[in-house]
Scaffold this active site. Sequence first.
Site, PDB file in Angstrom:
ATOM      1  N   THR A   1      33.385 -12.161 -16.912  1.00 40.37           N
ATOM      2  CA  THR A   1      34.625 -12.855 -16.958  1.00 40.37           C
ATOM      3  C   THR A   1      33.674 -14.698 -17.686  1.00 40.37           C
ATOM      4  O   THR A   1      34.357 -14.981 -18.693  1.00 40.37           O
ATOM      5  CB  THR A   1      35.361 -13.454 -15.927  1.00 40.37           C
ATOM      6  OG1 THR A   1      35.969 -11.846 -15.646  1.00 40.37           O
ATOM      7  CG2 THR A   1      36.470 -13.963 -16.733  1.00 40.37           C
TER       8      THR A   1
ATOM      9  N   THR B   1      32.219 -11.337 -10.610  1.00 35.94           N
ATOM     10  CA  THR B   1      32.489 -12.086  -9.203  1.00 35.94           C
ATOM     11  C   THR B   1      32.355 -10.903  -8.521  1.00 35.94           C
ATOM     12  O   THR B   1      32.287 -10.902  -7.646  1.00 35.94           O
ATOM     13  CB  THR B   1      33.778 -13.039  -9.663  1.00 35.94           C
ATOM     14  OG1 THR B   1      34.662 -12.058 -10.254  1.00 35.94           O
ATOM     15  CG2 THR B   1      34.087 -13.766 -10.112  1.00 35.94           C
ATOM     16  N   ASP B   2      32.895  -9.816  -9.467  1.00 35.41           N
ATOM     17  CA  ASP B   2      33.433  -8.518  -8.425  1.00 35.41           C
ATOM     18  C   ASP B   2      31.937  -8.155  -7.472  1.00 35.41           C
ATOM     19  O   ASP B   2      32.190  -7.546  -6.422  1.00 35.41           O
ATOM     20  CB  ASP B   2      33.411  -7.092  -8.778  1.00 35.41           C
ATOM     21  CG  ASP B   2      34.922  -7.618 -10.050  1.00 35.41           C
ATOM     22  OD1 ASP B   2      35.350  -8.412  -9.809  1.00 35.41           O
ATOM     23  OD2 ASP B   2      35.101  -6.400 -10.247  1.00 35.41           O
TER      24      ASP B   2
ATOM     25  N   LYS C   1      33.142 -11.726  -0.969  1.00 32.58           N
ATOM     26  CA  LYS C   1      35.249 -12.442  -2.497  1.00 32.58           C
ATOM     27  C   LYS C   1      36.222 -11.586  -1.676  1.00 32.58           C
ATOM     28  O   LYS C   1      35.709 -10.340  -1.140  1.00 32.58           O
ATOM     29  CB  LYS C   1      34.226 -11.475  -3.570  1.00 32.58           C
ATOM     30  CG  LYS C   1      35.082 -12.014  -4.284  1.00 32.58           C
ATOM     31  CD  LYS C   1      35.362 -11.142  -5.821  1.00 32.58           C
ATOM     32  CE  LYS C   1      36.576 -11.756  -6.775  1.00 32.58           C
ATOM     33  NZ  LYS C   1      37.033 -10.556  -8.357  1.00 32.58           N
TER      34      LYS C   1
HETATM   35  N1  ASP Z   1      34.981  -7.436 -13.274  1.00 26.31           N
HETATM   36  C1  ASP Z   1      34.604  -8.585 -13.557  1.00 26.31           C
HETATM   37  C2  ASP Z   1      33.354  -7.968 -13.152  1.00 26.31           C
HETATM   38  O1  ASP Z   1      33.226  -8.292 -11.998  1.00 26.31           O
HETATM   39  C3  ASP Z   1      35.262  -9.933 -12.597  1.00 26.31           C
HETATM   40  C4  ASP Z   1      34.744 -10.724 -13.277  1.00 26.31           C
HETATM   41  O2  ASP Z   1      34.039 -11.052 -14.073  1.00 26.31           O
HETATM   42  O3  ASP Z   1      34.857 -12.304 -12.576  1.00 26.31           O
HETATM   43  O4  ASP Z   1      32.114  -8.722 -13.846  1.00 26.31           O
END
Ligand code: ASP
Length: 444
Positions: free
Chosen positions: A94, A171-172, A250
């Site tokens: 993201t 973040t995942d 997380k």
């Molecule tokens: N699904 C995305 C990822 O981990 C979510 C994010 O970037 O926060 O790449």
Amino acid sequence: MNLSELKNRFSVKELDEIKVFTDNEEYTGIILPSTNEKTLTLKLKSGYNIGVGTERITKIEKTGEIKKEIPAEEKKIMQIDGLPLISILNTGGTIASRVDYRTGAVSPALEQEKLISNIPELMEIANIKTKIIEEMFSENMRFFNYKKIAEEIEKEIKENNPKGIIIGHGTDTMHYTSAALSFMLEGINIPVILVGSQRSSDRGSSDAAMNLICATEFISRTDFAGIGLCMHESSSDDNCVILSGTKSRKMHSSRRDAFKSINDVPIARINFESKKITYLKTDYQRKKEETELALKEKMEEKTVLIKLYPNFHSKQLEFYEKENYKGIVLEGTGLGHASIGTKAQGTEENGKLFEAIKKLSEKAVVVMASQAFFGRINMNVYSTGKDLLNAGVIPAEDMTPETAFIKLAWLLGNYSKEETKKLITKNLRGEITERSDIRGFKVD
Ligand code: ASP
């Protein structure tokens, strides 16, 4: 034919309006960036995105294109004498996305030009150099990708000698990557900070800019060396925290302060307004006079993380035994338990599970972590724990299951089985603390 070959053959590129033909279907839409070479991603008129397997495509006709010009002033790159050099290596997620709501296309926002127009503050703190090394969501990362990121970090240090490196990351699974990099980059002598965002940079509530500014401020002034994460400390825009690469997780699916320190305190807090850095941990890893970076990037593929739960069947472990798995992390209950007791009525299967675990640990390295996350493994309290210890299961101390999994795969990739058994319970990168500090365990 893969995607690049298809695009060449029919002379089309991203953001072109096209008609795609397969043997029995026809789609009209706009080409979006794809995450792999086997799928053409299309934005349909209806607003939905679809993926068409490249193998099925027989013909593509271009019908138009969307203009995507970067204004000239966005292209200017400021370099100020005396400011430290900070490199941003972008992997996707993201934080790297700016959604064009007209086309639905997600375009990288961590390109040099876009960063300057999006977050001009960064250029006052450091001379920023950016590179896109991957454009993927972090849920798609594999050991292969960790290796590539580690190699890019080593290359960047050799070629440009930056004060520190920011890794733009989804973040995942950011805490898996940060753990992998912590182990792979032995002796790293600069800060490498993974930065993600829960909301993309074109949304009012985006945390991308603040997280990046805080990480840049931190790198430009810190004596910390090693792998960390930089994210919001709370749901308001006051502070960011630098969390350890091996002791974070997380803990929320959407909040901007999703990442928490597990069994440890964060390394530092950065106040967004005053830019003040407060160190919360005193024994963090500092830069050394002389240290040699050794890249140890091998990972054992046959490593698995298994969550245990009531009514788990012994047969569920057979696959790993048959397939000759080398490393198994069991995410057990409480202090490090599995359903192995057979005294109560109806629990005969538990006995079989115990035998299966015992059999596995004769061949593989079997490690016990806890699904309770906070607190330590202690297999000496209940008979269940003691029986498992006697069966050869090794306690993960106060490591998160994710860090234990990454560490086990890394150890098995780089050391013998016997060395792995010893090193898994030794603190190598701050992943095991002597006394778990559970100040991160807060529910508000
Ligand atoms: N699904 C995305 C990822 O981990 C979510 C994010 O970037 O926060 O790449």
